[in-house]
Design an enzyme around this catalytic site. Structure first.
Site, PDB file in Angstrom:
ATOM      1  N   TRP A   1      32.435  28.853  33.918  1.00 19.70           N
ATOM      2  CA  TRP A   1      32.796  29.585  32.700  1.00 19.70           C
ATOM      3  C   TRP A   1      33.744  28.753  31.835  1.00 19.70           C
ATOM      4  O   TRP A   1      33.722  28.849  30.615  1.00 19.70           O
ATOM      5  CB  TRP A   1      33.458  30.915  33.059  1.00 19.70           C
ATOM      6  CG  TRP A   1      33.927  31.673  31.859  1.00 19.70           C
ATOM      7  CD1 TRP A   1      33.180  32.474  31.043  1.00 19.70           C
ATOM      8  CD2 TRP A   1      35.248  31.668  31.310  1.00 19.70           C
ATOM      9  NE1 TRP A   1      33.949  32.984  30.030  1.00 19.70           N
ATOM     10  CE2 TRP A   1      35.226  32.507  30.156  1.00 19.70           C
ATOM     11  CE3 TRP A   1      36.445  31.046  31.657  1.00 19.70           C
ATOM     12  CZ2 TRP A   1      36.355  32.732  29.379  1.00 19.70           C
ATOM     13  CZ3 TRP A   1      37.568  31.274  30.889  1.00 19.70           C
ATOM     14  CH2 TRP A   1      37.507  32.109  29.763  1.00 19.70           C
TER      15      TRP A   1
ATOM     16  N   TYR B   1      36.187  31.339  36.445  1.00 21.12           N
ATOM     17  CA  TYR B   1      35.258  32.209  37.179  1.00 21.12           C
ATOM     18  C   TYR B   1      34.947  31.646  38.568  1.00 21.12           C
ATOM     19  O   TYR B   1      33.943  32.004  39.174  1.00 21.12           O
ATOM     20  CB  TYR B   1      33.936  32.409  36.425  1.00 21.12           C
ATOM     21  CG  TYR B   1      33.943  33.445  35.330  1.00 21.12           C
ATOM     22  CD1 TYR B   1      35.103  34.071  34.916  1.00 21.12           C
ATOM     23  CD2 TYR B   1      32.753  33.806  34.697  1.00 21.12           C
ATOM     24  CE1 TYR B   1      35.088  35.011  33.911  1.00 21.12           C
ATOM     25  CE2 TYR B   1      32.712  34.743  33.689  1.00 21.12           C
ATOM     26  CZ  TYR B   1      33.889  35.348  33.297  1.00 21.12           C
ATOM     27  OH  TYR B   1      33.858  36.277  32.292  1.00 21.12           O
TER      28      TYR B   1
ATOM     29  N   CYS C   1      40.721  34.731  33.858  1.00 29.35           N
ATOM     30  CA  CYS C   1      39.486  34.382  34.579  1.00 29.35           C
ATOM     31  C   CYS C   1      39.723  33.299  35.626  1.00 29.35           C
ATOM     32  O   CYS C   1      39.066  32.254  35.623  1.00 29.35           O
ATOM     33  CB  CYS C   1      38.394  33.965  33.610  1.00 29.35           C
ATOM     34  SG  CYS C   1      37.753  35.336  32.649  1.00 29.35           S
TER      35      CYS C   1
ATOM     36  N   HIS D   1      37.467  40.303  38.540  1.00 27.98           N
ATOM     37  CA  HIS D   1      36.042  40.174  38.257  1.00 27.98           C
ATOM     38  C   HIS D   1      35.180  40.654  39.427  1.00 27.98           C
ATOM     39  O   HIS D   1      34.231  39.977  39.847  1.00 27.98           O
ATOM     40  CB  HIS D   1      35.703  38.743  37.880  1.00 27.98           C
ATOM     41  CG  HIS D   1      36.261  38.336  36.555  1.00 27.98           C
ATOM     42  ND1 HIS D   1      37.566  37.933  36.402  1.00 27.98           N
ATOM     43  CD2 HIS D   1      35.704  38.294  35.323  1.00 27.98           C
ATOM     44  CE1 HIS D   1      37.789  37.644  35.132  1.00 27.98           C
ATOM     45  NE2 HIS D   1      36.682  37.866  34.448  1.00 27.98           N
TER      46      HIS D   1
ATOM     47  N   TYR E   1      33.623  45.695  33.552  1.00 28.24           N
ATOM     48  CA  TYR E   1      33.980  44.283  33.426  1.00 28.24           C
ATOM     49  C   TYR E   1      35.488  44.137  33.235  1.00 28.24           C
ATOM     50  O   TYR E   1      36.085  44.822  32.403  1.00 28.24           O
ATOM     51  CB  TYR E   1      33.233  43.713  32.230  1.00 28.24           C
ATOM     52  CG  TYR E   1      33.402  42.245  31.967  1.00 28.24           C
ATOM     53  CD1 TYR E   1      33.002  41.290  32.898  1.00 28.24           C
ATOM     54  CD2 TYR E   1      33.932  41.797  30.769  1.00 28.24           C
ATOM     55  CE1 TYR E   1      33.131  39.943  32.639  1.00 28.24           C
ATOM     56  CE2 TYR E   1      34.060  40.447  30.491  1.00 28.24           C
ATOM     57  CZ  TYR E   1      33.665  39.520  31.436  1.00 28.24           C
ATOM     58  OH  TYR E   1      33.791  38.181  31.167  1.00 28.24           O
ATOM     59  N   HIS E   2      36.097  43.263  34.047  1.00 26.79           N
ATOM     60  CA  HIS E   2      37.542  43.017  34.028  1.00 26.79           C
ATOM     61  C   HIS E   2      38.348  44.170  34.627  1.00 26.79           C
ATOM     62  O   HIS E   2      39.484  44.415  34.228  1.00 26.79           O
ATOM     63  CB  HIS E   2      38.051  42.705  32.615  1.00 26.79           C
ATOM     64  CG  HIS E   2      37.638  41.354  32.119  1.00 26.79           C
ATOM     65  ND1 HIS E   2      37.696  40.997  30.784  1.00 26.79           N
ATOM     66  CD2 HIS E   2      37.161  40.267  32.773  1.00 26.79           C
ATOM     67  CE1 HIS E   2      37.267  39.763  30.637  1.00 26.79           C
ATOM     68  NE2 HIS E   2      36.937  39.287  31.837  1.00 26.79           N
TER      69      HIS E   2
END
Length: 822
Positions: free
Chosen positions: A482, A464, A420, A765, A679-680
Site C-alpha cells: 500500500w 498494510y 496503516c 485493518h 474499514y479502519h
C-alpha cells in the site's frame, strides 16, 4: 414520526467541515485527505446514514447562558445560523463547569446522535469531555447513553449513541477542550434520527411464522407473500401487477403465532430489479390481527438495493406486524416488493451479551493495542479524522480502562506518520509500529514510561504489512505494497538486541499473495501470521495458499497446502483460539467491491507435517472488514464488517455480532451494535473479559468517520436480567514476569475449573496477529489453591504480555492478572 434511511446506523459528520486541525489547533493542509494511490470515499460516505431530524417546534434551554455581554442564548443553536452561538455565562463571575444544554423536541422520535458544530471564530468554549442523557419527561434522566472526549478543533462532531425513542436530549460539557477557561459554546446542534438499527437487539427466529399480503402477484410470477420468510433473497413478494395493477398502498403482515416483544423491522429489497422498492412506509402492530394501532415506525427508504431497517419508538409486544408501503421509492409505478423481512427484539443478555454506552474518542481509532497497565493505546494518522502524504507525526489517544477517561497527544519526535502500519507486541510489553504513511520508519511505545522512541528504519518501505513476534523475541514483517511502492515487499526480521533489521532473501512475498485484480498493491496486504516453535511462522491467509516460513539465516518459505476449499479471503482474519489451532473468518476474493463470504475454517498446525484445514459452521452473515476476538473460554466473537466491502462506506454494514463455539463449530447471534464497524475499525479483548470495538472511517470531510468505540460484555458475564454474574477472582500474588516452563502458585476466592492465558493484542485493518489463547495445565493443591504450568515452548506461550484468567464451572472468567512471559 420516525424517519428511516438506507443504511443501518448513524454515520459521523454532517456535510463538509473546516480543515482538520491537530492538537495545537493548527489546520492540516487542504486537500490532504487521501493518499494519491488510494481511492476517495464513495458518494454515499458524504451523507449521514441516519436522517437529520427537522427542528420545527423544538425549544432549547441551558443550565446557564451569556445574555449580558453578548447574545449567547441557548436558542441560537437551533436558528440555522452558524454565526450565532450559545455561550455559557462569562461576564462578571463566570459560571463554572459543567454546562448543559437540553433540546425538547415536543414529540417522541428515535434519536441516534447529536451533531455538534463548534463556534467558528474562536476556539473558546469548544467542548472537550462530554456526556449525553435522554429523558421522556424532562425530569427523569438515566445514565449517560454516551460520553467521551472531543478533539480541540473546529470540525463538526457527531456524538453517536444507541438509537432509541425519546423527547428530551441533554448534552453536558464537562471540560473545555483546550483548557482555556470554564466556558462552553456551540454554534448549532442537530439530532440524527432512525439509523434502522438499535444496539442490544437480536433477530427473532422465523420458524412457524406466516405472511399474508393485501395483494400479491401469483399469475405472472411467484410473488407470494410467503417468500419474505423463506431465507432466499432471490424469491420475493410482489404486489399484483398483471392486468390492472393494484394501486398503492400495499401491505404485508407477519404473523409470529404468539406475542413477542419487537423493536425493529428489517427490509431487504428485491435483487436484480428496482421495480417495487418501498419508499415511504409505516409499521403497525396488532395483538389480534384485526385491530392495528398507530404506527410504531414510519419514514422513507432510499431508492437502492441495500438492506433497510426501521427502529420502533419503543419496544412493542404484539403477535402481528404489518409493513405498509405508501410509495414506490423511485416513483416507477404502483408496485411494492420485498425479498426478505425480518423482525428483531431486545436481546437476552445471558445469551447475546450486551453493549455499553458509546465512548467518544478525539480521533478515529484505526489501530489499538492493549497495554499491561490496564490502558488501551489508539492512533489514527497525521489527522484525527483523515490521512494522506507523509507528515512525520501521528495523533494518538490512551483510554484508561479503570476510569474510562481518554487523553490525546500528537507524537512528533519519531518522525513517523503511523497510519496503516504493521504492529507487534514485543516480549517486554512494548509496542513496535512499522511503516504506513512514513513507509520505512519504525517506532516503539513503552507503556512503562509513556514514551515513544525511534528504532532503525526497515530496509523495505511498507504499508498494510503484517507482523508477528517470533518465539525468539524477534519481530517478523512481510508484505505491505500500500505504501512505499508496489511489489517486492519481502520478509525482514527486527532484533531486540540490536534494534536493527535484517532481510530474509529466502522469504519472498510472492508465494503469499492473493490473486487480487489490482495486483501487488492489494495482493500482499494484511497477512495472517501465526508464530510457532523455533522461530517459524505459519502464513495462513488471506491467500488460499498457506506457507511455512523459517526465519534463521536467509530464511525459507515452503507451501503448506490450501485452506481447505476456501478462496482468497482478503480483509477476513484469523484467530488462535487454542494451542496451534486457528479459526479463519470471512473476507473476499478482492480487497474491495466484490461479495464477501460467510465461510469459516479451522486450521490445525499442531502436527509435525502440513496444517490440517476444514470448513466449520458458516457465519450467519457474510463479512469483510470485520474484527474477531478470542475470549478466555475459547469462543470467538465477531464484530461488524460489510457483505460488499467498500472502504469508507457504511452501506451493507453487518450490525449483528456473532459468537463461534469450538465445541459445536457453530455461530450464534449476539447483540447488535449501535455504530457500524467496517474499514479502519478494531476490536480487542480487555483484561476484565469484556471486548472493545471501535473506529471506522478516517476519510476527512465525510459522514463515515466513527470517532468512538463501545465495550461489549459477553454473555458469560451476564444474567438474563442484565445483572453481572458472580465471577471468580484470582487472589494473592501473581508475579509480574515469569519464564517459559515455570510453575505458578495461584489462589482463587472459590473453586475454578480452568485457567487460560490470552495474549495482549494489537489490532488494525481487521488483522490481529498478536492475540492467541493458551489453555493451561494445572492441578489443585487445596480447594482454592492451584499449581499452574506455563508452557515450556515459547512457540506456544509466545514471549510477551498476557492476561491470566481463571474460569469457574459455568465458564465465567475472573478479571485477569497481567503477566509477562519471557
Amino acid at each position: 414520526m420516525l424517519v428511516a434511511t438506507t443504511a443501518l446506523l448513524p454515520l459521523t459528520g454532517l456535510g463538509p467541515g473546516p480543515a482538520e486541525a491537530d492538537s495545537s489547533g493548527v489546520p492540516g493542509p487542504a486537500g490532504a485527505g487521501f493518499a494519491p494511490h488510494h481511492g476517495v470515499a464513495p458518494a454515499s460516505a458524504r451523507k449521514p446514514a441516519a436522517p437529520v431530524l427537522p427542528r420545527d417546534g423544538w425549544t432549547v434551554t441551558a443550565g446557564d447562558e451569556e445574555s449580558a455581554s453578548e447574545d449567547g442564548r441557548a436558542a441560537n443553536v437551533l436558528d440555522g445560523d452558524t454565526a450565532t452561538i450559545w455561550h455559557s455565562k462569562w461576564s462578571g463571575t463566570p459560571a463554572s463547569l459543567p454546562h448543559s444544554i437540553t433540546i425538547d423536541m415536543h414529540r417522541t422520535a428515535v434519536v441516534s446522535a447529536i451533531v455538534y458544530r463548534p463556534r467558528a471564530v474562536s476556539p473558546n468554549g469548544r467542548i472537550g469531555k462530554y456526556e449525553i442523557r435522554l429523558s421522556n419527561d424532562g425530569r427523569a434522566w438515566g445514565d449517560p447513553v454516551a460520553s467521551g472526549t472531543l478533539a480541540d478543533d473546529a470540525t463538526v462532531k457527531t456524538l453517536s449513541f444507541a438509537a432509541q425513542g425519546t423527547r428530551y436530549v441533554r448534552l453536558t460539557a464537562l471540560t473545555e477542550a483546550g483548557g482555556r477557561g470554564p466556558w462552553t459554546s456551540a454554534a448549532e446542534l442537530d439530532l440524527l434520527g432512525d439509523p434502522g438499527s438499535t444496539a442490544g437487539v437480536i433477530d427473532l427466529s422465523r420458524e412457524g411464522w406466516t405472511a399474508t399480503a393485501s395483494d400479491e402477484e401469483s399469475s405472472a410470477e411467484d410473488g407470494h407473500a410467503a417468500n419474505v420468510l423463506d431465507g432466499d433473497s432471490d424469491t420475493l413478494w410482489h404486489s399484483k401487477w398483471l392486468g390492472t395493477p393494484i394501486a398503492l398502498p400495499h401491505s404485508i403482515t407477519i404473523d409470529m403465532k404468539r406475542p413477542r416483544t419487537i423493536s425493529q423491522l428489517t427490509y431487504q429489497p428485491r435483487q436484480g430489479s428496482a421495480n417495487g422498492r418501498i419508499g415511504a412506509f409505516t409499521v403497525t402492530t396488532s395483538s389480534d390481527g384485526a385491530s392495528f394501532g398507530a404506527p410504531v415506525a414510519s419514514g422513507t427508504w432510499a431508492d437502492d438495493d441495500t438492506v433497510k431497517g426501521a427502529s420502533f419508538i419503543r419496544p412493542v409486544t404484539a403477535r402481528y406486524v404489518r409493513l405498509t408501503a405508501t410509495a414506490e421509492a423511485g416513483g416507477r409505478g404502483p408496485w411494492s416488493s420485498a425479498a426478505e423481512i425480518r423482525l428483531a427484539g431486545p436481546a437476552d443478555p445471558a445469551r447475546a451479551g450486551a453493549w455499553g454506552p458509546v465512548t467518544g474518542f478525539p480521533l478515529v481509532p484505526v489501530a489499538t493495542a492493549v497495554l499491561p497497565n490496564n490502558k488501551l493505546l489508539a492512533w489514527s494518522a497525521y489527522g484525527v479524522d483523515r490521512f494522506g502524504d507523509s507528515h512525520g507525526y501521528t495523533q494518538t489517544a490512551i483510554m484508561d480502562l479503570t476510569t474510562g477517561q481518554v487523553s490525546q497527544r500528537r507524537i512528533d519526535n519519531t518522525g513517523h506518520d503511523m497510519f496503516c502500519p504493521g504492529i507487534a507486541i514485543l516480549s517486554d510489553g512494548r509496542v513496535l509500529v512499522t511503516g504506513g504513511s512514513n513507509a520505512e520508519r519504525a517506532s516503539i511505545y513503552d507503556p512503562a514510561t509513556d514514551a515513544w522512541t525511534s528504532t532503525a528504519d526497515m530496509h523495505i518501505p511498507r504499508g498494510y504489512q503484517a507482523m508477528t513476534l517470533l518465539s525468539n523475541g524477534g519481530a517478523f514483517v512481510l508484505g505491505g505494497s500500500w505504501s512505499g511502492g508496489a511489489g517486492g515487499k519481502n520478509a525482514e526480521v527486527w532484533s531486540p538486541a540490536t534494534g536493527t533489521w535484517r532481510t530474509l532473501p529466502g522469504v519472498p512475498v510472492a508465494p503469499t499473495m492473493t490473486a487480487d485484480p489490482a495486483g501487488p498493491y492489494r495482493a500482499d496486504n494484511h497477512e495472517w501470521l501465526h508464530a510457532t516453535s523455533d522461530g517459524r511462522v505459519l502464513q495462513l491467509g488471506p491467500s488460499r495458499q498457506m506457507n511455512w516460513i523459517t526465519t534463521t539465516g536467509a530464511g525459507t518459505i515452503t507451501a503448506a497446502g490450501t485452506r481447505a476449499d476456501s478462496q482468497d479471503a482478503m480483509n477476513g482474519n484469523a484467530v488462535a483460539y487454542d494451542i496451534d489451532k486457528l479459526l479463519t473468518l470471512g473476507g473476499a476474493t478482492a480487497y474491495e467491491k466484490t461479495k464477501a463470504t460467510n465461510r469459516a475454517y479451522t486450521v490445525d498446525a499442531s502436527g509435525s507435517g502440513q496444517p490440517v484445514s476444514a470448513r466449520t459452521g458458516d457465519m450467519r452473515f457474510a463479512r469483510a472488514f470485520s474484527n474477531s476476538v478470542v475470549m478466555p473460554d475459547g469462543k470467538v466473537a465477531v464484530f461488524g464488517g460489510q457483505s460488499y466491502p467498500v472502504p469508507f462506506s457504511d452501506a451493507t454494514s453487518v450490525m449483528t455480532s456473532e459468537i463461534w463455539d469450538p465445541a459445536t463449530g457453530t455461530f450464534t447471534p449476539a447483540a447488535s451494535m449501535a455504530v457500524p464497524r467496517n474499514y479502519h475499525s478494531v476490536a480487542n479483548l480487555l483484561p476484565d473479559g469484556r471486548i472493545f470495538s471501535g473506529g471506522g472511517g478516517l476519510c476527512g470531510d465525510c459522514a463515515t468517520n466513527h470517532l468512538d468505540g463501545a465495550i461489549f460484555t459477553p454473555p458469560y458475564l451476564l444474567n438474563a436480567d442484565g445483572s453481572q454474574r458472580p465471577r471468580p477472582a484470582i487472589t494473592g500474588q501473581v508475579p509480574a514476569r515469569t519464564g517459559n516452563g515455570t510453575r505458578l502458585s495461584v489462589t482463587t476466592d472459590k473453586p475454578v475449573t480452568a485457567f487460560a492465558l490470552v495474549r495482549a493484542s494489537a489490532a488494525t485493518h481487521s488483522t490481529d496477529n498478536d492475540q492467541r489463547r493458551v489453555p493451561l495445565k494445572f492441578q489443585a493443591t487445596a480447594p482454592t489453591s492451584y499449581q499452574v504450568d506455563i508452557p515450556a515452548d515459547p512457540g506456544v506461550a509466545l514471549p510477551g504480555t498476557y492476561m491470566l484468567f481463571a474460569l469457574d464451572a459455568q465458564g465465567v472468567p475472573s478479571k485477569a492478572r497481567m503477566l509477562t512471559i519471557g
